[in-house]
Design a protein around this motif. Structure first.
Motif, PDB file in Angstrom:
ATOM      1  N   CYS A  72       0.810  -1.027   0.049  1.00 48.40           N
ATOM      2  CA  CYS A  72      -0.088   0.072   0.052  1.00 48.40           C
ATOM      3  C   CYS A  72       0.793   1.284  -0.256  1.00 48.40           C
ATOM      4  N   PRO A  73       0.588   2.127  -0.733  1.00 47.59           N
ATOM      5  CA  PRO A  73       1.682   3.271  -1.190  1.00 47.59           C
ATOM      6  C   PRO A  73       1.262   4.085   0.076  1.00 47.59           C
ATOM      7  N   VAL A  74       0.219   4.333   0.792  1.00 44.14           N
ATOM      8  CA  VAL A  74      -0.101   5.247   1.841  1.00 44.14           C
ATOM      9  C   VAL A  74       0.626   4.689   2.971  1.00 44.14           C
ATOM     10  N   TYR A  80      -1.280   2.511   7.199  1.00 46.42           N
ATOM     11  CA  TYR A  80      -2.476   2.352   6.341  1.00 46.42           C
ATOM     12  C   TYR A  80      -2.474   0.964   5.558  1.00 46.42           C
ATOM     13  N   PRO A  82      -5.605  -2.112   3.660  1.00 49.53           N
ATOM     14  CA  PRO A  82      -6.976  -2.793   4.108  1.00 49.53           C
ATOM     15  C   PRO A  82      -6.753  -3.586   5.194  1.00 49.53           C
ATOM     16  N   CYS A 104      -7.215   6.394   1.258  1.00 48.96           N
ATOM     17  CA  CYS A 104      -6.879   5.413  -0.001  1.00 48.96           C
ATOM     18  C   CYS A 104      -7.283   6.286  -1.141  1.00 48.96           C
ATOM     19  N   THR A 105      -6.211   5.987  -2.275  1.00 44.21           N
ATOM     20  CA  THR A 105      -6.180   6.611  -3.559  1.00 44.21           C
ATOM     21  C   THR A 105      -6.932   5.617  -4.500  1.00 44.21           C
ATOM     22  N   THR A 106      -7.426   4.660  -3.914  1.00 40.26           N
ATOM     23  CA  THR A 106      -7.952   3.284  -4.994  1.00 40.26           C
ATOM     24  C   THR A 106      -6.751   2.908  -6.048  1.00 40.26           C
ATOM     25  N   CYS A 107      -5.634   2.799  -5.727  1.00 43.02           N
ATOM     26  CA  CYS A 107      -4.418   2.621  -6.581  1.00 43.02           C
ATOM     27  C   CYS A 107      -4.499   1.181  -7.184  1.00 43.02           C
ATOM     28  N   ARG A 108      -5.151   0.221  -6.255  1.00 42.08           N
ATOM     29  CA  ARG A 108      -5.389  -1.193  -6.600  1.00 42.08           C
ATOM     30  C   ARG A 108      -4.144  -2.027  -6.351  1.00 42.08           C
ATOM     31  N   CYS A 110      -3.469  -3.188  -3.301  1.00 44.50           N
ATOM     32  CA  CYS A 110      -3.610  -4.232  -2.412  1.00 44.50           C
ATOM     33  C   CYS A 110      -4.578  -5.246  -3.161  1.00 44.50           C
ATOM     34  N   MET A 120     -10.800  -2.385  -1.977  1.00 45.32           N
ATOM     35  CA  MET A 120     -10.924  -1.258  -1.870  1.00 45.32           C
ATOM     36  C   MET A 120     -11.563  -0.485  -2.801  1.00 45.32           C
TER      37      MET A 120
HETATM   38  S1  SF4 Z   1      -6.356   0.846  -3.081  1.00 46.95           S
HETATM   39 FE1  SF4 Z   1      -5.149  -0.323  -1.408  1.00 46.95          FE
HETATM   40  S2  SF4 Z   1      -2.994  -0.050  -1.676  1.00 46.95           S
HETATM   41 FE2  SF4 Z   1      -3.839   1.585  -2.822  1.00 46.95          FE
HETATM   42  S3  SF4 Z   1      -4.002   3.208  -1.326  1.00 46.95           S
HETATM   43 FE3  SF4 Z   1      -6.045   2.083  -1.205  1.00 46.95          FE
HETATM   44  S4  SF4 Z   1      -5.706   0.618   0.401  1.00 46.95           S
HETATM   45 FE4  SF4 Z   1      -3.735   1.220  -0.149  1.00 46.95          FE
END
Ligand code: SF4
Ligand code: SF4
Lengths: 429, 256
Positions: A72-74, A80, A82, A104-108, A110, A120
């Motif tokens: 997770c980049p965060v 942070y 999931p 969460c940036t919904t970067c996918r 995870c 997420m």
């Molecule tokens: S999508 Fe998953 S990996 Fe990306 S920021 Fe959100 S929780 Fe972290």
């Protein structure tokens, strides 16, 4: 090896009231012993509130393996993932009111590694929508919602000026309302390329490249509106639907074969989200389109740039849509470009922080992390000795340029691939 | 406290405004409408008063555009309890006089304690709807208000004057207040919520009685005309000063 050891039952323990060993009094007394708490001992009402929502179900599937935390980049700039969200919610923390809801940036990344498919990308918009309806939204995000609702773009710029950038394009840009004939490609320009000064640089570069290649295209101009997908991921589904309806009506007014899209977020929206509203048409990101034209483009790229370039994979082009090669093929086609890969690249590419509404949560995210995700990324680019950080998402240029300044790495140049191609194009100053 | 808010839509100023073919108004087919921003402030203040003192908020507007429903749904999403529209065959540029007549008729049966409306609007800029409503209803009026505090039987309001002065008034009810700004920025109504409400909400329709006549009419509407042009003089101060003196003398503004 512990063979044949009997389990000691508490009742069988002899308790000494006082014990002195080697002259030292080590008397103690039993107070309490704990067993591991079993999962049904928790009050799961907070977790249930999430998993009862359509889209929120998968948070319940987490079994705590922590694979997500590693990617997770965060988490790299904060605390942070999931797994952590699942655990906190299980322990009774209200996600609807927690700052965690907006990080969460919904970067996918995870979802890519999660064995349980805890998603997420579904959970976050579902919970955020409830928070938005209840009116608890960070102020800067609310401002972006308001601007989008009022003006059709999150920058709060007038709709009637959406096509003003074409005056700066340095090449003719056909607007569909005026060309009055079918075109091969509808070019969806997007909000940042239409209004943001650095976005306009990329749009103008695209216009010059399209012109040089003789691409048959048209833009919607003032009939185009923001795609709305990042607002949806940030919890404003109604706003997304309103914009999508307006955009689809505009798209269907004209005759065209394929749509080319500047930004990965918009590309993802038209390819994966608008079809749910009945709009199913061929969509291509500009990097893939230009790869199709590469045989014609390559001989035109005559001016060597002599730069060490690294490339940042946009989450919504790479992980969300599996496109990793087209941007690299374009960069390799530019004479004098030495492409170096950063450690976090391709499937494990880092996130700029702009997705899922992060674009409009800069101060909020900054307040809950040790540094901006864009700042972390810029540092990585510098560690790999790059002169240029190349991008192909209109959210990223301004984010990374700001980050290069704030981290003192002013010498790092941030460029859209469009700008680099344009720079190498024959006949350009 | 029973609160009423009178609202209207005005042309969206982020669009290009065109003058109609006959040159006496705007080309109404070429524009989009937004809620008058001062009415947005009035609505917010009304909802804040309701939250402080209890009661209900009814929003009332005249449907001159055929698109008032959207503004009413938004008002409901922001916390209004009832929405009403006055319908009829009205001109799009129905003036303050006519608006006030129709609104007064619609508002009278509500037996409201407090009526709030925007102190002015971008379309006519005459600030007349509030005072005219007060005159028609026979209630007191205070305009340019930035804060309304409910108290038993009255409201305490802050009115802005020029030069940064502020006055506090206690107004007996019922009364009409022309709102300059709410004491908190207007809340955001999520489009998700507006769309939910649009599916279920009931908007009450009241038929407007006749087409109100207006005692004034627009003879000509036009874009500002550029008047003359500026000339820049460069050079030594003495030289430029001499030129200025000569020009002012020539124009008869200076006697040497
Ligand atoms: S999508 Fe998953 S990996 Fe990306 S920021 Fe959100 S929780 Fe972290
Ligand atoms: S990878 Fe999936 S299952 Fe493992 S801790 Fe993360 S969310 Fe839970």
């Amino acid at each position: 090896m512990a063979v044949g050891l009997d389990k000691v039952k508490p009742e069988a323990i002899t308790e000494e009231r006082q014990l002195i060993v080697d002259g030292m009094d080590i008397s103690g007394h039993w107070n309490r012993m704990f067993e591991q708490r079993v999962i049904w001992d928790y009050d799961t009402s907070q977790l249930d509130r999430v998993t009862d929502l359509p889209g929120g179900e998968s948070l319940a599937w987490c079994y705590g393996c922590a694979k997500c935390t590693g990617v997770c980049p965060v988490d790299i700039v904060g605390d942070y993932s999931p797994r952590k969200i699942h655990r906190k919610t299980q322990m009774g923390i209200d996600l609807f009111e927690s700052p965690d809801l907006w990080l969460c940036t919904t970067c996918r990344n995870c979802l890519r590694v999660c064995p349980k498919e805890v998603d997420m990308i579904q959970i976050m918009p579902a919970v955020r929508e409830q928070a938005v309806l209840a009116g608890s939204v960070p102020a800067e995000l609310q401002k972006a919602f308001e601007d989008t609702a009022k003006h059709g773009n999150p920058l709060g710029q007038p709709q009637r000026k959406r096509a003003d950038w074409i005056k700066k394009a340095g090449a003719p840009v056909p607007v569909l309302k005026d060309v009055k004939r079918p075109v091969d490609l509808l070019w969806y320009v997007g909000s940042y390329p239409s209004y943001h000064p650095r976005g306009i640089d990329a749009a103008a570069a695209a216009a010059r490249i399209f012109h040089a290649l003789g691409v048959d295209y048209g833009i919607l101009g003032i009939e185009e509106k923001d795609d709305g997908d990042s607002q949806r991921l940030a919890g404003e589904k109604g706003l997304f639907e309103m914009l999508a309806e307006a955009n689809i009506a505009a798209f269907e007014k004209y005759t065209w074969n394929r749509m080319v899209v500047t930004g990965p977020h918009e590309f993802n929206a038209f390819k994966n989200e608008y079809p749910k509203l009945g709009f199913v048409r061929p969509i291509v990101h500009y990097t893939r389109l230009l790869v199709e034209y590469l045989d014609r483009l390559r001989p035109m790229l005559t001016k060597p740039l002599n730069l060490k370039v690294t490339f940042h994979d946009p989450c919504y082009l790479g992980r969300h849509n599996g496109e990793y090669d087209a941007p690299r093929q374009l960069l390799r086609a530019i004479p004098g470009v030495e492409l170096v890969e950063m450690g976090r690249c391709r499937e494990n590419g880092y996130c700029c922080g702009g997705g899922g509404g992060g674009m409009w949560l800069d101060s909020f995210t900054k307040a809950h992390t040790t540094m901006r995700l864009s700042e972390r990324r810029v540092r990585e680019a510098v560690e790999y000795g790059a002169d240029v950080l190349a991008v192909c998402c209109p959210f990223e240029v301004s984010r990374f340029e700001d980050a290069a300044k704030s981290t003192g790495h002013d010498r790092l140049i941030v460029r859209d691939i469009l700008e680099l191609l344009d720079q190498a194009l024959e006949g350009q100053p | 406290m029973i609160l009423a808010v009178a609202i209207k839509q005005v042309p969206n100023l982020t669009d290009d405004l065109e003058i109609s073919a006959d040159g006496t108004g705007l080309d109404y087919d070429a524009l989009t409408y937004v809620l008058n921003e001062f009415d947005e402030q009035a609505l917010e203040e009304a909802v804040l008063v309701k939250e402080a003192a209890g009661g209900s908020v009814t929003v009332v507007g005249i449907d001159t555009t055929g698109e008032l429903d959207g503004a009413l749904h938004t008002a409901l999403a922001k916390g209004a309890d009832r929405a009403m529209k006055v319908t009829g065959d009205f001109d799009r540029d129905l003036g303050s006089e006519g608006q006030a007549q129709l609104l007064a008729e619609a508002i009278r049966p509500l037996a409201a304690d407090l009526l709030l409306t925007g102190v002015q609007a971008a379309d006519d800029r005459d600030g007349q709807i509030g005072p005219r409503l007060a005159a028609l209803l026979g209630w007191p009026y205070v305009g340019v208000v930035t804060h309304v505090t409910p108290e038993p039987g009255c409201v305490r309001v802050h009115k802005e004057y020029a030069g940064g002065l502020l006055a506090e008034f206690v107004v007996t009810l019922p009364a009409v207040i022309g709102v300059q700004a709410s004491h908190q920025p207007p809340r955001y109504a999520p489009v998700s919520k507006i769309r939910q409400i649009a599916k279920t909400a009931q908007i009450e329709s009241v038929a407007g009685q006749g087409t109100p006549a207006s005692s004034s009419s627009v003879r000509r509407m036009f874009k500002p005309e550029a008047a003359g042009q500026a000339e820049m003089w460069a050079g030594e101060p003495e030289e430029v000063a001499g030129k200025i003196a000569t020009l002012l003398t020539a124009k008869g503004l200076l006697k040497l």
